[in-house]
Design a protein around this motif. Structure first.
Motif, PDB file in Angstrom:
ATOM      1  N   LEU A   1       0.841  -1.190   0.000  1.00  0.00           N
ATOM      2  CA  LEU A   1       0.000   0.000   0.000  1.00  0.00           C
ATOM      3  C   LEU A   1       0.882   1.248   0.000  1.00  0.00           C
ATOM      4  CD1 LEU A   1      -2.647  -1.125   2.653  1.00  0.00           C
ATOM      5  CD2 LEU A   1      -2.642  -1.528   0.172  1.00  0.00           C
ATOM      6  N   ALA A   2       0.889   1.938  -1.124  1.00  0.00           N
ATOM      7  CA  ALA A   2       1.749   3.119  -1.314  1.00  0.00           C
ATOM      8  C   ALA A   2       0.879   4.310  -1.686  1.00  0.00           C
ATOM      9  CB  ALA A   2       2.793   2.837  -2.394  1.00  0.00           C
ATOM     10  N   MET A   3      -0.044   4.666  -0.804  1.00  0.00           N
ATOM     11  CA  MET A   3      -1.041   5.687  -1.106  1.00  0.00           C
ATOM     12  C   MET A   3      -0.802   6.989  -0.357  1.00  0.00           C
ATOM     13  SD  MET A   3      -4.388   3.211  -1.140  1.00  0.00           S
ATOM     14  CE  MET A   3      -4.125   2.778   0.584  1.00  0.00           C
ATOM     15  N   GLY A   4       0.413   7.169   0.111  1.00  0.00           N
ATOM     16  CA  GLY A   4       0.738   8.418   0.781  1.00  0.00           C
ATOM     17  C   GLY A   4       0.545   8.351   2.285  1.00  0.00           C
ATOM     18  N   PHE A   5       0.571   9.538   2.909  1.00  0.00           N
ATOM     19  CA  PHE A   5       0.527   9.633   4.358  1.00  0.00           C
ATOM     20  C   PHE A   5      -0.534  10.645   4.775  1.00  0.00           C
ATOM     21  CE2 PHE A   5       4.637   8.140   3.081  1.00  0.00           C
ATOM     22  CZ  PHE A   5       4.950   7.164   4.010  1.00  0.00           C
ATOM     23  N   THR A   6      -1.070  10.451   5.972  1.00  0.00           N
ATOM     24  CA  THR A   6      -2.184  11.294   6.427  1.00  0.00           C
ATOM     25  C   THR A   6      -1.783  12.314   7.477  1.00  0.00           C
ATOM     26  OG1 THR A   6      -2.815   9.664   8.109  1.00  0.00           O
ATOM     27  CG2 THR A   6      -3.825   9.451   5.926  1.00  0.00           C
ATOM     28  N   GLY A   7      -0.534  12.280   7.945  1.00  0.00           N
ATOM     29  CA  GLY A   7      -0.107  13.265   8.928  1.00  0.00           C
ATOM     30  C   GLY A   7       0.907  12.700   9.897  1.00  0.00           C
ATOM     31  N   PRO A   8       1.351  13.516  10.842  1.00  0.00           N
ATOM     32  CA  PRO A   8       2.333  13.057  11.824  1.00  0.00           C
ATOM     33  C   PRO A   8       1.695  12.155  12.880  1.00  0.00           C
ATOM     34  CG  PRO A   8       1.684  15.297  12.313  1.00  0.00           C
ATOM     35  CD  PRO A   8       1.008  14.936  11.026  1.00  0.00           C
ATOM     36  N   GLU A   9       2.524  11.397  13.560  1.00  0.00           N
ATOM     37  CA  GLU A   9       2.042  10.574  14.662  1.00  0.00           C
ATOM     38  C   GLU A   9       1.691  11.467  15.851  1.00  0.00           C
ATOM     39  OE1 GLU A   9       4.741   7.239  15.338  1.00  0.00           O
ATOM     40  OE2 GLU A   9       5.275   7.348  13.208  1.00  0.00           O
ATOM     41  N   ASN A  10       0.816  10.946  16.722  1.00  0.00           N
ATOM     42  CA  ASN A  10       0.231  11.789  17.765  1.00  0.00           C
ATOM     43  C   ASN A  10       1.014  11.826  19.073  1.00  0.00           C
ATOM     44  OD1 ASN A  10      -2.045  12.477  16.179  1.00  0.00           O
ATOM     45  ND2 ASN A  10      -3.001  10.515  16.661  1.00  0.00           N
ATOM     46  N   THR A  11       1.805  10.791  19.355  1.00  0.00           N
ATOM     47  CA  THR A  11       2.375  10.633  20.692  1.00  0.00           C
ATOM     48  C   THR A  11       3.095  11.879  21.186  1.00  0.00           C
ATOM     49  OG1 THR A  11       2.640   8.263  20.293  1.00  0.00           O
ATOM     50  CG2 THR A  11       3.879   9.205  22.116  1.00  0.00           C
ATOM     51  N   LEU A  12       4.078  12.351  20.437  1.00  0.00           N
ATOM     52  CA  LEU A  12       4.877  13.487  20.879  1.00  0.00           C
ATOM     53  C   LEU A  12       4.078  14.780  20.873  1.00  0.00           C
ATOM     54  CD1 LEU A  12       7.541  14.736  21.752  1.00  0.00           C
ATOM     55  CD2 LEU A  12       8.220  14.823  19.348  1.00  0.00           C
ATOM     56  N   LEU A  13       3.301  15.008  19.824  1.00  0.00           N
ATOM     57  CA  LEU A  13       2.530  16.246  19.732  1.00  0.00           C
ATOM     58  C   LEU A  13       1.512  16.347  20.864  1.00  0.00           C
ATOM     59  CD1 LEU A  13       1.936  16.477  15.870  1.00  0.00           C
ATOM     60  CD2 LEU A  13       3.684  17.619  17.242  1.00  0.00           C
ATOM     61  N   ASP A  14       0.882  15.224  21.188  1.00  0.00           N
ATOM     62  CA  ASP A  14      -0.070  15.225  22.304  1.00  0.00           C
ATOM     63  C   ASP A  14       0.641  15.506  23.631  1.00  0.00           C
ATOM     64  OD1 ASP A  14      -2.175  14.705  20.634  1.00  0.00           O
ATOM     65  OD2 ASP A  14      -2.267  12.564  21.076  1.00  0.00           O
ATOM     66  N   ALA A  15       1.794  14.870  23.811  1.00  0.00           N
ATOM     67  CA  ALA A  15       2.537  15.036  25.064  1.00  0.00           C
ATOM     68  C   ALA A  15       2.977  16.479  25.274  1.00  0.00           C
ATOM     69  CB  ALA A  15       3.743  14.104  25.089  1.00  0.00           C
ATOM     70  N   LEU A  16       3.262  17.183  24.192  1.00  0.00           N
ATOM     71  CA  LEU A  16       3.723  18.568  24.294  1.00  0.00           C
ATOM     72  C   LEU A  16       2.580  19.579  24.235  1.00  0.00           C
ATOM     73  CD1 LEU A  16       6.850  18.367  21.943  1.00  0.00           C
ATOM     74  CD2 LEU A  16       6.873  18.606  24.437  1.00  0.00           C
ATOM     75  N   GLY A  17       1.375  19.098  23.949  1.00  0.00           N
ATOM     76  CA  GLY A  17       0.237  20.010  23.855  1.00  0.00           C
ATOM     77  C   GLY A  17       0.257  20.868  22.610  1.00  0.00           C
ATOM     78  N   ILE A  18       0.755  20.334  21.508  1.00  0.00           N
ATOM     79  CA  ILE A  18       0.860  21.096  20.259  1.00  0.00           C
ATOM     80  C   ILE A  18      -0.483  21.106  19.535  1.00  0.00           C
ATOM     81  CG2 ILE A  18       2.052  21.306  18.059  1.00  0.00           C
ATOM     82  CD1 ILE A  18       3.865  21.732  20.492  1.00  0.00           C
ATOM     83  N   GLU A  19      -0.939  22.273  19.164  1.00  0.00           N
ATOM     84  CA  GLU A  19      -2.183  22.388  18.401  1.00  0.00           C
ATOM     85  C   GLU A  19      -1.982  21.858  16.976  1.00  0.00           C
ATOM     86  OE1 GLU A  19      -3.455  26.427  18.468  1.00  0.00           O
ATOM     87  OE2 GLU A  19      -3.992  26.401  20.615  1.00  0.00           O
ATOM     88  N   ARG A  20      -3.082  21.373  16.374  1.00  0.00           N
ATOM     89  CA  ARG A  20      -3.023  20.845  15.004  1.00  0.00           C
ATOM     90  C   ARG A  20      -3.855  21.707  14.066  1.00  0.00           C
ATOM     91  NH1 ARG A  20      -1.978  15.476  16.365  1.00  0.00           N
ATOM     92  NH2 ARG A  20      -1.295  15.509  18.535  1.00  0.00           N
TER      93      ARG A  20
END
Length: 494
Positions: A417-436
């Protein structure tokens, strides 16, 4: 320019690639290089066009035009034509940290905006760029140049792909102490494990990493920030943080049979292959083999092509590549004018190799997988497809509609399956409280690169979504510029 009529006197010439039947037997790069005198002729084709669009890096009606790094292309070409290679290197590296990467994997956005391409064929800018940087390494012109003084500020860069490396390189030049965190066992991110060896040999990546380490950058591998290294420690241990983790959540295909064995995301297939190749020349067996299998690649982009090329080197039985979109036109369409990058049909290295071995291009257009069917042991054995046509809905948007009677069953023992990517993983962004943002990327504008958390910046695919290596380098440089301004109050970084 040194030869204003060069584009009229000399034809565009590219070096021949290695024969497809030969190169599928190894994992080495397949591009050759022109002799120096021929390269000077090609550089002479760069005309004095007044307003060079090749280095603009603009977005025109949603389409890119020219180099996002704003490479000083006419100047570099003129210097090569005059035989001033060291001066050409200085101009090339003024705005591009890693010409050895872009000259190998960039689709040459600059060439798509070349003015000479209006009257004849564009200048072979990418090939000239490769020649300049490799000559520089051969001549010993590229040596470690650590900063003369240090600011005492410490910066963490999370992710060692092209944006992370470019950011780290720039911040180190500004005199900050830079530490790059990478969760894999080798530095390079996408450059190391996302792009296969035949497009970018890994000694090329390691050569640059070694240089950066000698200049004072610290690299920490096998460490995932947010898991192995607590996210809350970042701003305690560092004065600023730049998140360059990429867009790494692959797009799935939720159809019946998706849970069968033998169906993999392309990124997993490619990364374990490269790791096994580097660790043992594939002798450890720690990779997904396509040997003697019927392979179906779903997705028509660069990653899909890489899956085709890798499967051929495994000696697959057959390979077919599905693309839901129609085949692009052979020439620019009316709504894709110069200087936009030309959206035209091209045959890349993987398709060339498949055609050489099996007699035909493996790509099939306007086709979609409806279901996967397995055998009694739970392994995939078939892909059921249907053809589609693209029609306008009541809002004027093109949507696919299945064509009755076009159903087909394809043998498949390996599906990628080579259909691209949907975004970054959540673990680090959630831990830092980064808005999306609305696409789940880290929210940070292209002026400040600052997230909603003071002192934390974001760049590359993690900020702008899945894109090209050249865009990632541009993003990394931009984030470094703004991070340096945050730390010092001003910046001399471009």
């Amino acid at each position: 320019m040194g030869k204003p009529n060069g584009f009229m006197e000399f034809r565009r010439e590219l070096p021949s690639d290695r024969d497809p039947a030969e190169r599928v037997c190894d994992w080495k790069e397949f591009h050759n290089q022109l002799p120096e005198e021929e390269l000077k002729k090609q550089a002479a084709r760069c005309m004095d066009c007044g307003t060079p669009f090749c280095h603009t890096g603009m977005i025109i009606n949603g389409m890119v035009s020219g180099c996002p790094n704003h490479n000083l292309i006419p100047e570099v070409n003129d210097l090569v034509y005059r035989g001033l290679w060291r001066e050409a290197l200085a101009r090339l590296t003024k705005v591009n940290n890693f010409p050895e990467f872009t000259s190998r994997v960039c689709p040459a956005l600059c060439e798509g905006a070349c003015t000479a391409g209006l009257a004849a064929e564009p200048v072979t800018t990418r090939n000239i760029e490769a020649a300049v940087i490799e000559k520089a390494y051969e001549e010993g012109w590229i040596v470690p140049r650590p900063p003369l003084s240090r600011t005492g500020k410490k910066v963490a860069v999370v992710g060692s792909g092209p944006s992370g490396l470019a950011c780290a390189d720039q911040l180190n030049k500004a005199g900050h102490w830079v530490t790059v965190f990478e969760r894999a066992d080798r530095i390079g991110g996408l450059l190391m494990y996302g792009i296969p060896n035949m497009k970018l040999e890994k000694w090329v990546v390691q050569r640059r990493v070694n240089l950066m380490a000698a200049e004072g950058i610290s690299f920490i591998t096998n460490t995932e920030v947010g898991r192995d290294y607590p996210a809350e420690k970042l701003l305690k241990d560092f004065d600023a943080v730049v998140l360059c983790g990429g867009s790494t959540r692959p797009r799935d295909l939720p159809v019946p049979g998706r849970d069968l064995q033998g169906i993999y995301f392309a990124v997993d297939f490619l990364s374990v292959n490269t790791k096994s190749l580097l660790d043992s020349r594939l002798k450890d067996g720690k990779f997904v083999s396509a040997e003697d299998k019927d392979v179906i690649v779903i997705g028509g982009g660069d990653t899909g092509t890489d899956c085709v090329g890798t499967s051929l080197r495994h000696k697959c039985r057959s390979v077919n590549q599905f693309e839901i979109m129609p085949r692009l036109p052979l020439e620019r369409s009316w709504d894709n004018p110069w200087p936009q990058f030309p959206r035209i049909h091209k045959t890349d290295y993987g398709q060339q190799e498949a055609a050489a071995l099996y007699g035909d291009d493996p790509r099939h257009y306007c086709i979609t997988a409806k279901r996967f069917v397995g055998d009694e042991s739970g392994k995939v054995k078939e892909v059921h497809t249907v053809n589609v046509e693209w029609i306008k809905d009541d809002r004027g948007r093109f949507t696919p509609r299945e064509i009755a009677g076009s159903e087909k069953i394809w043998p498949a023992r390996l599906v990628l399956l080579a259909m691209g990517f949907t975004g970054p993983e959540n673990t680090l962004l959630d831990a830092l409280g980064i808005e999306r943002d609305e696409r789940s990327n880290a929210r940070a504008d292209s002026e400040s690169y600052m997230t909603n958390v003071k002192g934390i910046f974001a760049a590359g695919d993690m900020r702008r979504g899945q894109s090209l290596v050249v865009w990632a380098i541009s993003e990394g440089r931009g984030a470094a510029r703004e991070c340096n301004k945050y730390l010092t109050g001003n910046t001399d970084l471009a």
